[in-house]
Design an enzyme around this catalytic site. Structure first.
Site, PDB file in Angstrom:
ATOM      1  N   SER A 131      -8.862 -35.211  -1.217  1.00  0.00           N
ATOM      2  CA  SER A 131      -8.626 -33.772  -1.307  1.00  0.00           C
ATOM      3  C   SER A 131      -9.914 -33.004  -0.982  1.00  0.00           C
ATOM      4  CB  SER A 131      -8.074 -33.426  -2.690  1.00  0.00           C
ATOM      5  OG  SER A 131      -7.541 -32.116  -2.713  1.00  0.00           O
ATOM      6  N   ASP A 228       3.101 -34.172   0.659  1.00  0.00           N
ATOM      7  CA  ASP A 228       1.906 -33.383   0.367  1.00  0.00           C
ATOM      8  C   ASP A 228       1.871 -32.111   1.223  1.00  0.00           C
ATOM      9  OD1 ASP A 228      -0.626 -32.480  -0.318  1.00  0.00           O
ATOM     10  OD2 ASP A 228      -1.695 -34.208   0.519  1.00  0.00           O
ATOM     11  N   HIS A 260       0.621 -35.443  -3.126  1.00  0.00           N
ATOM     12  CA  HIS A 260      -0.836 -35.337  -3.115  1.00  0.00           C
ATOM     13  C   HIS A 260      -1.485 -36.228  -4.182  1.00  0.00           C
ATOM     14  CE1 HIS A 260      -4.475 -33.355  -1.817  1.00  0.00           C
ATOM     15  NE2 HIS A 260      -4.781 -32.979  -3.045  1.00  0.00           N
TER      16      HIS A 260
END
Length: 290
Positions: A131, A228, A260
């Protein structure tokens, strides 16, 4: 921290943790060593959390790196960086670059951390993150390619971008189907980086970066998850990097039906285990080819 200085420690718990008086923290991981003369690939890991939550010391990241280090047989340094909103971007980028230079100071086996001197092979250096941490990994590789003189002779072998936090002003892929959600992600970037030029800032949208072809490594692994919100940005990065004139090899792995950072929330599921093995394989390929 500047690699040319030797900052004072406020706390030292070798070989697990070093805390410096300037507030920087490095958390170290090592697999079981059978051959004390053996040097292993070195992974510099940047945690995720949208630049504003999580730390390198959270149980989630501690457990993940324990598993990854054991599976891949590498040494890892998990980087702590200052977070928004108290420390808005670009502070985190500068913190991470200082940490990279500190790591590189061990290239002659005479750095301040004996563990890295003894076990880390700086000829097999990797960056990785999930991320926001994947965003940091990419941007550190950009600096490695454009400011490589600051790293001396050390080169980055590859980077691993897990569900990377990239974005942009114009929607791509499925983003056009939910412009309200896109607006929320837009506002998050403006919140964590209030001095930004916007969502086409090269820090968050690599496709707008004129320096993209200078990415300072030869191999990139991008991981995306089907459900995601950031999925299409990962694929767009793959496409854009491939067309940029960069001379390396980029590959993508996708986890169907997952969201995610699913691998952090459910690390024992089949797809998380498979993903861990593929990341380890990416690191070990360089090991076999060295």
């Amino acid at each position: 921290m500047d690699s040319n200085t030797n900052p004072e420690l406020s706390f030292n718990f070798p070989p697990f943790l070093r805390v410096f008086k300037d507030g920087k923290v490095e958390r170290l991981y090592i697999p079981k060593i059978n051959d004390q003369s053996q040097k292993l690939p070195l992974l510099v890991y940047f945690h995720g959390g949208a630049f504003c939550i999580e730390t390198s010391s959270s149980p989630t990241y501690h457990n993940y790196l324990d598993s990854l280090v054991a599976e891949a047989n590498v040494v890892a340094v998990s980087i702590e960086y200052r977070r928004a909103p108290e420390h808005p971007l670009p502070v985190a980028y500068d913190d991470c670059w200082a940490a990279v230079k500190w790591v590189v100071s061990h290239s002659n086996s005479q750095g301040p951390e004996p563990w890295l001197n003894d076990y880390a092979d700086l000829d097999r250096l990797f960056f990785a993150g999930d991320s926001a941490g994947a965003n940091l990994s990419h941007n550190m590789a950009i600096r490695a390619g454009t400011r490589g003189h600051e790293l001396g002779s050390v080169k980055v072998s590859g980077i691993i971008l897990i569900h990377p936090y990239f974005w942009g002003k114009d929607p791509v892929g499925a983003e056009v189907k939910d412009l309200q959600k896109k607006g929320l992600v837009d506002s998050l970037w403006l919140f964590v980086c209030p001095t930004t030029s916007g969502c086409d800032d090269p820090l968050i949208n690599p496709a707008t970066d004129p320096k993209l072809a200078s990415l300072g490594c030869q191999r990139v692994l991008v991981s995306v998850a089907e459900k995601d919100t950031l999925r299409d940005r990962g694929w767009f990065y793959h496409e854009t990097l491939g067309k940029s004139g960069w001379s390396g090899v980029v590959e993508v792995m996708e986890a169907e039906g997952e969201d995610h950072v699913f691998h952090l929330f459910n690390p024992t599921c089949d797809k998380a285990v498979a993903m861990l093995k593929q990341v380890a394989m990416f690191l070990n390929m360089a090991q076999c080819n060295s």
